[in-house]
Scaffold this motif. Sequence first.
Motif, PDB file in Angstrom:
ATOM      1  N   ASP A  10     220.289  61.078   9.706  1.00  0.00           N
ATOM      2  CA  ASP A  10     218.989  60.423   9.894  1.00  0.00           C
ATOM      3  C   ASP A  10     218.754  59.907  11.306  1.00  0.00           C
ATOM      4  OD1 ASP A  10     217.132  60.583   8.000  1.00  0.00           O
ATOM      5  OD2 ASP A  10     217.371  58.563   7.178  1.00  0.00           O
ATOM      6  N   HIS A  11     219.614  60.307  12.237  1.00  0.00           N
ATOM      7  CA  HIS A  11     219.419  59.833  13.601  1.00  0.00           C
ATOM      8  C   HIS A  11     218.474  60.725  14.410  1.00  0.00           C
ATOM      9  CE1 HIS A  11     222.693  56.542  14.298  1.00  0.00           C
ATOM     10  NE2 HIS A  11     222.007  56.366  13.181  1.00  0.00           N
ATOM     11  N   GLY A  12     217.976  61.812  13.763  1.00  0.00           N
ATOM     12  CA  GLY A  12     216.953  62.622  14.432  1.00  0.00           C
ATOM     13  C   GLY A  12     217.455  63.915  15.054  1.00  0.00           C
ATOM     14  N   LYS A  13     218.547  64.451  14.543  1.00  0.00           N
ATOM     15  CA  LYS A  13     219.110  65.693  15.112  1.00  0.00           C
ATOM     16  C   LYS A  13     218.178  66.877  14.860  1.00  0.00           C
ATOM     17  CE  LYS A  13     222.935  65.082  12.709  1.00  0.00           C
ATOM     18  NZ  LYS A  13     222.630  63.718  12.246  1.00  0.00           N
ATOM     19  N   THR A  14     217.753  66.997  13.585  1.00  0.00           N
ATOM     20  CA  THR A  14     216.914  68.145  13.220  1.00  0.00           C
ATOM     21  C   THR A  14     215.554  68.048  13.926  1.00  0.00           C
ATOM     22  OG1 THR A  14     218.074  68.244  11.115  1.00  0.00           O
ATOM     23  CG2 THR A  14     215.992  69.431  11.250  1.00  0.00           C
ATOM     24  N   GLU A  15     215.035  66.833  13.977  1.00  0.00           N
ATOM     25  CA  GLU A  15     213.754  66.598  14.654  1.00  0.00           C
ATOM     26  C   GLU A  15     213.870  66.974  16.142  1.00  0.00           C
ATOM     27  OE1 GLU A  15     211.183  64.954  12.658  1.00  0.00           O
ATOM     28  OE2 GLU A  15     209.929  65.779  14.266  1.00  0.00           O
ATOM     29  N   LYS A 113     214.519  58.106  18.759  1.00  0.00           N
ATOM     30  CA  LYS A 113     213.715  57.054  18.110  1.00  0.00           C
ATOM     31  C   LYS A 113     213.492  55.864  19.040  1.00  0.00           C
ATOM     32  CE  LYS A 113     215.310  58.339  13.462  1.00  0.00           C
ATOM     33  NZ  LYS A 113     215.539  57.913  12.109  1.00  0.00           N
ATOM     34  N   ASP A 115     210.869  54.988  20.249  1.00  0.00           N
ATOM     35  CA  ASP A 115     209.603  54.325  19.887  1.00  0.00           C
ATOM     36  C   ASP A 115     209.834  53.219  18.851  1.00  0.00           C
ATOM     37  OD1 ASP A 115     210.413  56.525  18.256  1.00  0.00           O
ATOM     38  OD2 ASP A 115     208.509  56.382  17.158  1.00  0.00           O
ATOM     39  N   CYS A 147     211.699  60.421  22.207  1.00  0.00           N
ATOM     40  CA  CYS A 147     211.011  60.246  20.932  1.00  0.00           C
ATOM     41  C   CYS A 147     210.527  61.640  20.573  1.00  0.00           C
ATOM     42  CB  CYS A 147     209.832  59.266  21.085  1.00  0.00           C
ATOM     43  SG  CYS A 147     208.761  59.304  19.622  1.00  0.00           S
ATOM     44  N   ALA A 148     211.317  62.309  19.719  1.00  0.00           N
ATOM     45  CA  ALA A 148     211.078  63.729  19.463  1.00  0.00           C
ATOM     46  C   ALA A 148     209.697  64.027  18.865  1.00  0.00           C
ATOM     47  CB  ALA A 148     212.194  64.280  18.589  1.00  0.00           C
ATOM     48  N   PRO A 149     209.254  63.265  17.847  1.00  0.00           N
ATOM     49  CA  PRO A 149     207.947  63.616  17.255  1.00  0.00           C
ATOM     50  C   PRO A 149     206.808  63.563  18.275  1.00  0.00           C
ATOM     51  CG  PRO A 149     209.101  62.026  15.872  1.00  0.00           C
ATOM     52  CD  PRO A 149     209.864  62.126  17.149  1.00  0.00           C
TER      53      PRO A 149
HETATM   54  N1  LIG Z   1     209.828  57.386  14.859  1.00  0.00           N
HETATM   55  C1  LIG Z   1     210.661  58.366  15.058  1.00  0.00           C
HETATM   56  N2  LIG Z   1     211.106  59.026  14.005  1.00  0.00           N
HETATM   57  C2  LIG Z   1     211.979  60.021  14.225  1.00  0.00           C
HETATM   58  C3  LIG Z   1     212.409  60.383  15.505  1.00  0.00           C
HETATM   59  N3  LIG Z   1     213.286  61.407  15.387  1.00  0.00           N
HETATM   60  C4  LIG Z   1     213.391  61.663  14.086  1.00  0.00           C
HETATM   61  N4  LIG Z   1     212.597  60.841  13.372  1.00  0.00           N
HETATM   62  C5  LIG Z   1     212.484  60.812  11.914  1.00  0.00           C
HETATM   63  O1  LIG Z   1     213.705  60.357  11.355  1.00  0.00           O
HETATM   64  C6  LIG Z   1     213.984  61.042  10.138  1.00  0.00           C
HETATM   65  C7  LIG Z   1     215.302  61.717  10.207  1.00  0.00           C
HETATM   66  O2  LIG Z   1     215.286  62.725  11.188  1.00  0.00           O
HETATM   67  P1  LIG Z   1     216.159  64.018  11.099  1.00  0.00           P
HETATM   68  O3  LIG Z   1     215.867  64.820  12.309  1.00  0.00           O
HETATM   69  O4  LIG Z   1     216.009  64.668   9.799  1.00  0.00           O
HETATM   70  O5  LIG Z   1     217.587  63.346  11.177  1.00  0.00           O
HETATM   71  P2  LIG Z   1     218.994  64.044  11.083  1.00  0.00           P
HETATM   72  O6  LIG Z   1     219.564  63.694   9.775  1.00  0.00           O
HETATM   73  O7  LIG Z   1     219.802  63.463  12.198  1.00  0.00           O
HETATM   74  O8  LIG Z   1     218.766  65.499  11.248  1.00  0.00           O
HETATM   75  C8  LIG Z   1     212.844  61.988   9.938  1.00  0.00           C
HETATM   76  O9  LIG Z   1     211.892  61.437   9.083  1.00  0.00           O
HETATM   77  C9  LIG Z   1     212.266  62.168  11.317  1.00  0.00           C
HETATM   78  O10 LIG Z   1     210.885  62.504  11.324  1.00  0.00           O
HETATM   79  C10 LIG Z   1     211.900  59.664  16.608  1.00  0.00           C
HETATM   80  O11 LIG Z   1     212.222  59.877  17.770  1.00  0.00           O
HETATM   81  N5  LIG Z   1     211.028  58.657  16.332  1.00  0.00           N
END
Ligand SMILES: Nc1nc2c(ncn2[C@@H]2O[C@H](COP(=O)(O)OP(=O)(O)O)[C@@H](O)[C@H]2O)c(=O)[nH]1
Length: 641
Positions: A10-15, A113, A115, A147-149
């Motif tokens: 959930d740290h944003g790897k896939t994003e 993240k 933001d 902030c990937a999104p």
């Molecule tokens: N606000 C915000 N949300 C983010 C960011 N990057 C990822 N997210 C959200 O965090 C959640 C987990 O991201 P994900 O990429 O699936 O995490 P992973 O488990 O590391 O792959 C998702 O709902 C993303 O949309 C960011 O930079 N800012």
Amino acid sequence: MIVATSGHVDHGKTELIKALTGTNTDRLPEEKARGLTVDLGFAYNILPDGGVLGFVDVPGHEKFIRNMLAGVAGIDLALLVIAADDGVMPQTREHLAILDLLGIRNIIIVLTKIDRVAPEDLSAVSKQVNDFLKEQGHRDHALYPVCAPKGIGIEALKQELMFRAKSRKPKVVCGYFRMAIDRAFNLKGVGLIVTGMIFSGTVNSAESLTLLSLGAAVRVREIRVHNQVRASAKAGERCALSIVGRGVGEKSIKRGTWLAHSDLHVPTKRMDVNLHVLKTETSPLKHWTPTHLHIGSDHLPARVAVLSGGNILPGASGLAQLVLPHDAFALCGDRFVLRDQSAQRTIAGGRIIDPFSSKRGRAKPSRIAILKAMSKENTAAVLQALATRSECGVQLQPFAISHNLPSDQIDAIIVSLGLLRVGDAPKERVFCESRWRGLMDLILNAIGSIHKSKPKSIGASIEDIQVQLGVYFDEDILKLALKIMISKKRICANGSWFYLPSHNIDISEKEKDILTIATNILAPDGGTPPSLQQAAQQIGTDVSVLEKTLKIGVKLGDIILVGKNRYVPSTLVLNLKIRAEKLASKSVDGLFSTSDFRDEVSMGRNFIIDVLEYFDQVGFTTRVGDLRRLRRPITNDLVKK
Ligand SMILES: Nc1nc2c(ncn2[C@@H]2O[C@H](COP(=O)(O)OP(=O)(O)O)[C@@H](O)[C@H]2O)c(=O)[nH]1
Ligand SMILES: [Mg+2]
């Protein structure tokens, strides 16, 4: 360049990968529904200069570390993703430890993240991250806040990745092809596809390869690298291969299977390794600890036999043997990770030193010294060290395979080190010159000692020499050494006996006389030679005395023991061979019977049968039903005499 993500769930790897490539790597329905990466995801970016950046997105959840490990095997660079609002978390730590154990030092920190935190808190998180890296023995790595999104910070990260790709030293492409399969699936209209990271060598389309764990041969129909059809692919690239092979299907290929050149199909159940135990462990790693071994994209159970000291302390390294319940495939220098038996935490990892080890003597001081010599990363230095240490030389084939050296590469190393090659494949060995000379000296000493202990014997057999040497030498090597020593006149040979030129057989005058008379009597000008008893009577001596003397004659090579109690002078044996050859040449098909031979030489049936059986036994003749023919021309025997 292949880049993999790493870091807590959930740290944003896939994003992040989506922002970098436009691809959502969460492709499974389960992943899409839960928004959670379960398995590996793949994406790529074509760079302006035509190069390609390949991305592997790994799951962060602790339940799926197994998949993460398969994803990072063989990569060039890791993006350690840390959410600014969460900071360093358990899998941030575990993933970094895994990267360390796998020797992946090329790391970029991505703070995601941003933001979600106030600008003034950002520096506090950055500090926490830097402290964490320092504590783990890392120098500061480049840190990119994003902030990937919203696409913030993505361009700068892209530029950094492009720079790293450009400045990366190209991987040296050597060795046989080896690829760690991470997926196998059927594509409609195409057939079976396997994908994975190429660890070494090159693959060309239409080439034949082997699925190592199945031992099955397959042919490569098509090669794709990042979706482009190619004629070949090489070490350091990820590729998708369309393959065909008898009995090979999607179901038979598991993640972890190696696809490789057939010469690398050498299974092992014991590998000697250099093992480092993580300092986060709370107790020493004990001998015989059950673990999960992760190597390439494979994982399997393994016991750890600690080779010295009984256990390895947290934060320390030591030599160990990994003992596997079933066959695995590995090569020298391969990195691996060990997790605990319940697969909940990473405990250790390291490098393979000898993939083809054995249980015997594994912890002996001499073996430990050899393993230390083998720990060097430079292959030529390892071979040099082994050749210098080993009295029996280094067996070439296992060495070449374990270091993944095709023949031209191992040949070049041997030449550069000035080592001697002895014997033929697969038993060929290499010696350093002083060890080879040392072996000759050992043999001379051994034969000398045998002469002293058996003065009545003409010399030493190979077995005698083997026993006397004390160290085990392969018989072929010994034979070769003896042959060379004979050609250099350092030793002499009589049949299968070897002796020093200075050796005079200890035979008394009386024995000499009996032997001369017996030799004449046992090879009469015509008719059947007398039996042992008859000969003893004719000479006027005891049968036992005659027999003892004839045995000396056998050792001198003057007499041959043809059958039970049947001593025949070697001159007569040679004469009978000549007669047999004449007989065979007269026959249209080269065959002759026992009676043919008896008529030819005019000797008694029992004597003839003994002689012919002796001829079969030494490979001079062979039986064809009731008949015989020659197996080798007599010239061979004449040359030998
Ligand atoms: N606000 C915000 N949300 C983010 C960011 N990057 C990822 N997210 C959200 O965090 C959640 C987990 O991201 P994900 O990429 O699936 O995490 P992973 O488990 O590391 O792959 C998702 O709902 C993303 O949309 C960011 O930079 N800012
Ligand atoms: Mg994910």
